[in-house]
Design a protein around this motif. Sequence first.
Motif, PDB file in Angstrom:
ATOM      1  N   HIS A   1       0.836  -1.199   0.000  1.00 21.04           N
ATOM      2  CA  HIS A   1       0.000   0.000   0.000  1.00 21.04           C
ATOM      3  C   HIS A   1       0.870   1.248   0.000  1.00 21.04           C
ATOM      4  CE1 HIS A   1      -3.761   2.210   0.511  1.00 21.04           C
ATOM      5  NE2 HIS A   1      -3.035   3.061   1.226  1.00 21.04           N
ATOM      6  N   SER A   2       0.546   2.156  -0.909  1.00 19.75           N
ATOM      7  CA  SER A   2       1.201   3.459  -0.928  1.00 19.75           C
ATOM      8  C   SER A   2       0.396   4.435  -0.078  1.00 19.75           C
ATOM      9  CB  SER A   2       1.303   3.995  -2.356  1.00 19.75           C
ATOM     10  OG  SER A   2       1.631   5.379  -2.345  1.00 19.75           O
ATOM     11  N   PRO A   3       1.039   5.098   0.878  1.00 20.83           N
ATOM     12  CA  PRO A   3       0.317   6.064   1.720  1.00 20.83           C
ATOM     13  C   PRO A   3      -0.112   7.315   0.962  1.00 20.83           C
ATOM     14  CG  PRO A   3       2.667   6.108   2.211  1.00 20.83           C
ATOM     15  CD  PRO A   3       2.452   4.948   1.289  1.00 20.83           C
TER      16      PRO A   3
ATOM     17  N   ASP B   1      -5.060   3.306   3.916  1.00 20.00           N
ATOM     18  CA  ASP B   1      -4.221   2.247   4.484  1.00 20.00           C
ATOM     19  C   ASP B   1      -4.986   1.304   5.411  1.00 20.00           C
ATOM     20  OD1 ASP B   1      -4.625   3.934   6.646  1.00 20.00           O
ATOM     21  OD2 ASP B   1      -2.513   4.481   6.884  1.00 20.00           O
TER      22      ASP B   1
ATOM     23  N   ARG C   1      -3.911  -2.616   6.081  1.00 25.03           N
ATOM     24  CA  ARG C   1      -3.500  -3.010   7.434  1.00 25.03           C
ATOM     25  C   ARG C   1      -4.470  -4.018   8.045  1.00 25.03           C
ATOM     26  NH1 ARG C   1      -1.571   2.889   9.923  1.00 25.03           N
ATOM     27  NH2 ARG C   1       0.256   3.132   8.543  1.00 25.03           N
TER      28      ARG C   1
ATOM     29  N   GLU D   1       4.382  -0.937   3.207  1.00 29.12           N
ATOM     30  CA  GLU D   1       3.833   0.399   2.991  1.00 29.12           C
ATOM     31  C   GLU D   1       4.898   1.361   2.480  1.00 29.12           C
ATOM     32  OE1 GLU D   1       0.460   1.489   5.861  1.00 29.12           O
ATOM     33  OE2 GLU D   1       1.791   0.255   7.121  1.00 29.12           O
TER      34      GLU D   1
END
Length: 246
Positions: A199-201, A208, A212, A229
């Motif tokens: 996942h890219s913030p 996210d 998570r 991340e």
Amino acid sequence: MYIPETKSSSALLVYIHAGFWMDRDKADFSYVGHAFASMGISVAIINYRHSPRVSPPPSGPHAPGAMVHPIHVQDAAQAINWLRTKDNASKYGYDPLNVFLFGHSCGAHMAALLSLDVGRFFPYTTTVEEEQNHPWLRGAIGIQGIYDLQQILVDFPHYLDDVQLAFSLDQTNWESPQNNHAIPSPSNKGRIPAWLVIHSPEDKWVNDVQARNFAAHLSTEGVQATLDEHARGEHFEVVHNIPKDG
């Protein structure tokens, strides 16, 4: 299909594209195929039927003319079963016993459903004992994935219309990998692969919480899961960065 120049029984990566179950095409993501093929990995980028933008949305999955879940994931399973045949593997030069799934956004939703309930979507092609001891599905990757429809509507309530178009008005049809507890099923024994949840913030379309919570769910269910991340880029940009980041 994107095949390495060596064509020497490479692993097969099956890429399931994004588009909120309603648009995009495999041709839009050819750069993914070229990138992994250059690393010696065969790639199949697959399509699936889209849910049309109709008004009102279908009342349920069995409503006349309904094109909603689970048709998308069923199409993906059908494509993967075609790819797994010995004739096609021999023709293109990949190993049908060394398959990985890679899904982006709604494609990650499908990859998750497929990989967490292998017995539902993929019949045994050899003996039960052989598939449990030597599973053909070796791993799964999700990037900017949607794993929990209920949660994403809490965080992004304006997605409701699109969810209803893709899954119908019948909320019992809103299947989410986050709520999947089929892993202990006898038909799944020894067949659930390890997961990499990316996942890219920087993504403003999927947060996210999805990644998570899903990684935590996998761990709770006894599935090996890694949460990464460190990716960079917005929702589609992050996939464009794959060739750059390796």
